[in-house]
Design a protein around this motif. Structure first.
Motif, mmCIF file in Angstrom:
data_model
loop_
_atom_site.group_PDB
_atom_site.id
_atom_site.type_symbol
_atom_site.label_atom_id
_atom_site.label_comp_id
_atom_site.label_asym_id
_atom_site.label_seq_id
_atom_site.Cartn_x
_atom_site.Cartn_y
_atom_site.Cartn_z
ATOM 1 N N GLU A 114 1.233 -1.543 0.051
ATOM 2 C CA GLU A 114 -0.200 0.036 0.001
ATOM 3 C C GLU A 114 0.782 1.092 0.005
ATOM 4 O O GLU A 114 0.807 1.990 -0.794
ATOM 5 N N ARG A 115 1.586 1.219 0.613
ATOM 6 C CA ARG A 115 2.866 2.657 0.630
ATOM 7 C C ARG A 115 3.834 2.061 -0.012
ATOM 8 O O ARG A 115 4.884 3.560 -0.115
ATOM 9 N N LEU A 116 4.072 1.214 -0.668
ATOM 10 C CA LEU A 116 5.320 0.768 -1.880
ATOM 11 C C LEU A 116 5.909 0.420 -2.633
ATOM 12 O O LEU A 116 5.022 -0.710 -2.653
ATOM 13 N N GLU A 117 5.536 0.808 -3.633
ATOM 14 C CA GLU A 117 6.223 -0.328 -5.243
ATOM 15 C C GLU A 117 7.964 0.127 -5.844
ATOM 16 O O GLU A 117 8.338 1.346 -5.986
ATOM 17 N N ILE A 118 8.425 -0.806 -5.496
ATOM 18 C CA ILE A 118 9.459 -1.149 -6.297
ATOM 19 C C ILE A 118 9.622 -2.425 -7.143
ATOM 20 O O ILE A 118 9.120 -3.365 -7.086
ATOM 21 N N PRO A 119 9.815 -1.755 -7.921
ATOM 22 C CA PRO A 119 10.640 -0.936 -8.901
ATOM 23 C C PRO A 119 9.870 0.693 -8.893
ATOM 24 O O PRO A 119 8.123 0.414 -9.521
ATOM 25 N N HIS A 120 10.102 1.811 -9.086
ATOM 26 C CA HIS A 120 9.475 3.045 -9.040
ATOM 27 C C HIS A 120 8.802 3.275 -10.769
ATOM 28 O O HIS A 120 10.468 3.540 -11.557
ATOM 29 N N LYS A 121 8.180 2.859 -11.162
ATOM 30 C CA LYS A 121 7.659 2.794 -12.474
ATOM 31 C C LYS A 121 8.246 3.466 -13.097
ATOM 32 O O LYS A 121 8.680 4.145 -14.726
ATOM 33 N N LYS A 122 7.408 5.071 -12.613
ATOM 34 C CA LYS A 122 7.471 6.706 -13.347
ATOM 35 C C LYS A 122 8.677 6.948 -13.192
ATOM 36 O O LYS A 122 9.304 7.229 -13.958
ATOM 37 N N HIS A 123 9.348 6.937 -12.098
ATOM 38 C CA HIS A 123 11.349 7.251 -12.614
ATOM 39 C C HIS A 123 11.240 6.437 -13.251
ATOM 40 O O HIS A 123 12.693 7.085 -13.967
ATOM 41 N N LEU A 124 11.183 4.767 -13.669
ATOM 42 C CA LEU A 124 12.512 4.030 -14.495
ATOM 43 C C LEU A 124 11.552 4.634 -15.995
ATOM 44 O O LEU A 124 13.372 4.713 -16.955
ATOM 45 N N PHE A 125 10.515 4.485 -15.979
ATOM 46 C CA PHE A 125 9.980 5.098 -17.403
ATOM 47 C C PHE A 125 9.381 5.643 -17.699
ATOM 48 O O PHE A 125 9.064 6.246 -19.182
#
Length: 139
Positions: A114-125
């Motif tokens: 709920e608090r975290l998604e790894i990898p951070h897709k917005k920053h990567l793509f």
């Protein structure tokens, strides 16, 4: 305890942006985080919200013993200590901020909570400034 290789993105668009980022890096080190490499500073327009304040950003590679959630709690405590009150997850939108620290990658882990998604897709793509910083780290 094993060391985890993590990529963080740091940004600031309030006050003395570079100094804010340098302060956050110092606080990471004080918390036992080993900083391996830091990208060049990059300025960028705000993304996903309107502001006349330009962002200053860096990417950094770190080593940590912390788990993803422990690391998230630690970087959130740094943000709070430096004066960031409103978290975008809590408010549902982005605003100007003294410091923002995002976990972009954590080893090769794929993790969603709920608090975290790894990898951070917005920053990567999606975000151009992030892609430039991440490329800068790998050079």
């Amino acid at each position: 305890m094993s060391q985890h290789k993590v990529i963080l993105l740091l940004g600031s668009n309030l006050g003395e942006q570079k100094k804010n980022i340098e302060t956050a890096l110092e606080k990471l080190k004080e918390g036992g985080i080993e900083i391996l490499k830091i990208s060049e500073f990059l300025t960028s327009e705000p993304v996903e919200f309107a502001s006349s304040n330009i962002f200053c950003n860096i990417a950094t590679i770190i080593f940590t013993h912390l788990s993803p959630i422990q690391l998230l709690d630690f970087v959130k405590s740094i943000e709070f200590e430096m004066g960031r009150i409103n978290d975008s997850k809590a408010t549902g939108g982005y605003t100007d901020r003294v410091i923002d620290i995002d976990i972009v990658k954590y080893n090769d882990l794929k993790f969603i909570s709920e608090r975290l998604e790894i990898p951070h897709k917005k920053h990567l793509f999606e975000r151009e400034f992030s892609k430039v910083l991440l490329k800068n780290l790998s050079e």
